[in-house]
Design a protein around this motif. Sequence first.
Motif, short mmCIF file in Angstrom:
data_model
loop_
_atom_site.label_atom_id
_atom_site.label_comp_id
_atom_site.label_asym_id
_atom_site.label_seq_id
_atom_site.Cartn_x
_atom_site.Cartn_y
_atom_site.Cartn_z
N LEU A 243 -49.13 9.38 -2.36
CA LEU A 243 -49.85 10.26 -1.44
C LEU A 243 -51.21 9.67 -1.09
O LEU A 243 -51.59 9.57 0.09
CB LEU A 243 -50.02 11.63 -2.10
N LEU A 244 -51.96 9.26 -2.13
CA LEU A 244 -53.31 8.73 -1.90
C LEU A 244 -53.26 7.49 -1.01
O LEU A 244 -54.04 7.37 -0.06
CB LEU A 244 -53.98 8.39 -3.23
N VAL A 245 -52.34 6.59 -1.32
CA VAL A 245 -52.27 5.35 -0.54
C VAL A 245 -51.91 5.66 0.91
O VAL A 245 -52.50 5.11 1.84
CB VAL A 245 -51.26 4.37 -1.17
N THR A 246 -50.98 6.59 1.11
CA THR A 246 -50.59 6.94 2.48
C THR A 246 -51.76 7.57 3.23
O THR A 246 -52.05 7.20 4.38
CB THR A 246 -49.40 7.92 2.47
N VAL A 247 -52.44 8.51 2.58
CA VAL A 247 -53.58 9.16 3.22
C VAL A 247 -54.66 8.12 3.56
O VAL A 247 -55.21 8.10 4.66
CB VAL A 247 -54.15 10.27 2.32
N ALA A 248 -54.91 7.21 2.61
CA ALA A 248 -55.92 6.17 2.84
C ALA A 248 -55.52 5.32 4.04
O ALA A 248 -56.35 5.03 4.92
CB ALA A 248 -56.08 5.31 1.59
N GLN A 249 -54.25 4.95 4.11
CA GLN A 249 -53.82 4.11 5.22
C GLN A 249 -53.96 4.84 6.55
O GLN A 249 -54.39 4.25 7.54
CB GLN A 249 -52.36 3.67 5.01
N PHE A 250 -53.63 6.13 6.54
CA PHE A 250 -53.75 6.90 7.78
C PHE A 250 -55.21 6.99 8.23
O PHE A 250 -55.52 6.87 9.41
CB PHE A 250 -53.15 8.30 7.62
#
Lengths: 301, 295
Positions: free
Chosen positions: A286-293
């Motif tokens: 979740l964190l990595v996806t949010v960061a990428q977005f």
Amino acid sequence: MTSMPVARRRRSRPVWRNTVVGWSFLLPNFIGFAVLTLVPVVLLFYYAFTSWDVFGGAEWTGLANFRQLLHDHSFWTALSNTVYYTLFHIPLTLAASLVLALLLNRKLRAVAFFRTVAFFPYITSIVALAQVWNMLFSPGYGPINEILRAVGVHHPPGWTTSADWSMPAVILVGTWREMGYYMLLFLAGLQAIPTQLYEAARVDGATAWQRFRAVTLPGLRPTTFFVTVMLTIGSFKVFDLILVMTNGGPGQSTLVLSQFIYQKGFVENQFGYASAVSIVLFVVCLLVTVAQFSVNRRRNA
Amino acid sequence: MDTLLDARPGAPTAAAFRGRPGRRGRAVRVLGYLALVVASAAVLLPFYWMVMSSLKTNNDVFTLPVKWVPDSVVWHNYVDIWRKSDMTTWLRNTLTLSVAVTVLQVFTGSFAAYGFAKVRFPGRDVLFLAYVATIAVPWQSYMIPQFILMSKLKLSDTLWSIIALQAFGAFGVFLMKQFYESIPDELVQAARIDGMSEYGIYRRVILPLSVPALASLTLLTFVNTWNDYLGPLLYLRSHSIWTVQIGLKSFISTYNAEYALIMTGSVLSVLPVAVIFLLGQRYFVEGIATTGLKG
């Protein structure tokens, strides 16, 4: 778009009727989706704070599972192995699939054939593939080391039998298997770039490399973003490939998070503890996806 | 939808504007071919080795130097495997599952997608977001609560567990919604004015138009279920309901030195998928491209 509300009011179908009709379409799928995906995700956050194992029911223990995690050597090994896999698998697959897509996006004969070939590993079952690769990687008599010896490598690696080389072997197979899939996404992205842009760049006298930098890469940015997000999640949850190829070994050299969850939950029946590890996997993705977005949004702004 | 297929020779692609035909252009072209041939060889080598080994005697699989072509073709492995394993049962179970899951996924997915794409009602977009968000949630992170739930529902260790697991995925909804959005709303509006019900529009207007997308979803779901290893590993304990993947894995551990036979089993497990892929590859490619366009 702006005239839409007016048009709808004129035909005036009441909102409640639309809602009923809309839900009637969703329900057959939504019931299954809710019961088998949404409910388990919610339950996960309860189980993770309980000491549920094979001997008793779920008893609330607060953060005990997470405190135990901090001191669990195997957990840290699994986490760092997962990061190891991710750090190599993402750039390698990204590069391989982009290069393949660029090669295929031209006026060559037999492009359709090459595309078929590159995509084939992705739809082949992982059990069969892992078995073939294990045999190819076989240190003494395997074809890969045979080829390496033929080109002058005197002590080729032990691959899946060696703690140092098992992870590279798995990464290689993972990349080999998935590059065709991401290549298709890149091809779709490449073909969405207007040809006029290339024309204009040519008229301006741009070299092939300059055209690649100034037209292709920026044009591909949405695709690259999507591919990176998918690759990241895919790498963090890597499981079946490792399970059938090395089963985490030798030793713990290829033990990854998903497999650690599987071991704790399904082999040792520590459901509560395994759920705590699951939360780590969940949160990391979740964190990595949010960061990428958010990085992507800032860059587009 | 068809854009990907235009990469054929003759279609106007970016490359058409690269080098004019000349010595340099020809050199680049030859290099391009060379790179593709090398890449294809690397991709195909394991498959070649798999098929060749399945046609060797067991002692000939690992030799120094490697025998790239069998001395004499041994067809016998393809007879023995049926006797030494429950291949028939595994294939039957896998086929049953793949068909059931595909039918359910295509129906519920395309049905729900219509609700998301063509009917407006409050809460719709939030709900769709929940669907999309699950793509970022790895199944591995909720497989434990899901397993406990399935056990409580008395589904584990039955074929129903795999059907429940695979049939309601977000993927089908996502793919079909992407496609429906390329169908103009005016068409649906016109049908509404003509007095068609929403179900009539779905069945008589939208479905006939979405045959390619339905074909993509059918093939992708079928192949995905056929290849699934983790679901059966967790849920199917009784040997009589094993699928080909889990059966093959157990066969590999039982006969771990029967290399030729193992490769025969592998070929058999891959063969149906290979045939389906070669016949319908256009739909695979289009389906993947559709889901990727979201960006």
